[in-house]
Motif scaffolding. Structure first.
Motif, mmCIF file in Angstrom:
data_model
loop_
_atom_site.group_PDB
_atom_site.id
_atom_site.type_symbol
_atom_site.label_atom_id
_atom_site.label_comp_id
_atom_site.label_asym_id
_atom_site.label_seq_id
_atom_site.Cartn_x
_atom_site.Cartn_y
_atom_site.Cartn_z
ATOM 1 N N ASP A 180 -25.964 18.450 -24.237
ATOM 2 C CA ASP A 180 -27.073 17.486 -24.329
ATOM 3 C C ASP A 180 -27.388 17.055 -25.763
ATOM 4 O O ASP A 180 -28.450 16.528 -26.040
ATOM 5 C CB ASP A 180 -28.334 18.045 -23.652
ATOM 6 N N ARG A 197 -25.872 11.069 -25.196
ATOM 7 C CA ARG A 197 -25.856 12.517 -25.368
ATOM 8 C C ARG A 197 -24.576 13.103 -24.803
ATOM 9 O O ARG A 197 -24.063 12.631 -23.798
ATOM 10 C CB ARG A 197 -27.060 13.149 -24.675
ATOM 11 N N ARG A 198 -24.100 14.137 -25.457
ATOM 12 C CA ARG A 198 -22.911 14.840 -24.988
ATOM 13 C C ARG A 198 -23.302 15.662 -23.754
ATOM 14 O O ARG A 198 -24.300 16.373 -23.760
ATOM 15 C CB ARG A 198 -22.368 15.748 -26.094
ATOM 16 N N LEU A 246 -27.511 14.804 -28.997
ATOM 17 C CA LEU A 246 -27.490 13.378 -29.274
ATOM 18 C C LEU A 246 -26.274 13.071 -30.153
ATOM 19 O O LEU A 246 -26.108 13.669 -31.213
ATOM 20 C CB LEU A 246 -28.773 12.966 -29.997
#
Length: 141
Positions: A14, A9-10, A16
């Motif tokens: 957050d 996740r970034r 995906l």
């Protein structure tokens, strides 16, 4: 189970952006233990270091926690960026790789390259230095 799959996740939102796995854990006839590493990321995540970071953490987990002796990775010939991820980690090209099916292409068999990394090469520092260890921290916690 010995295998491990991570959702990536970034951090900023957050979202995906992909996944990475260490699977096909097995023991060779010689008694050595091996596994395969793989990763899949959204186009928007390409070139941002996510694959390298996730693969590095999985390889370290395999050698340090699972006692692996060798990790193998494959990439489609038409995707050299994926091969560069493995090369950054110290993987060396193997002599032969059979074509593999591509789910995104309806199961079409595509030419691949196989690369391998031994515990000895990993411990000798074959990988480029890590720029970030967020994923490694997540695996160990």
């Amino acid at each position: 189970p010995d295998g491990l799959t991570l959702a990536v996740r970034r951090r900023s939102d957050d979202a995906l952006v992909g996944c990475a796995s260490l699977d096909d854990v097995h023991t060779y006839a010689s008694g050595a233990r091996g596994a395969s590493v793989g990763y899949w990321f959204a186009r928007t995540a390409w070139g941002r270091g996510y694959a390298t970071e996730a693969a590095r953490a999985l390889v370290a987990h395999g050698f340090d926690e699972l006692g692996l002796d060798r990790v193998v990775g494959h990439h489609f010939v038409e995707n050299p960026a994926s091969g560069r991820v493995l090369a950054k980690l110290g993987f060396a090209e193997m002599a032969y790789a059979a074509p593999q099916t591509c789910a995104a292409r309806g199961g079409e068999a595509l030419p691949t390259r196989a690369l391998s990394l031994t515990r000895e090469a990993w411990e000798a520092g074959a990988a480029e230095p890590a720029g970030n260890t967020r994923v490694a921290a997540a695996i160990s916690s």
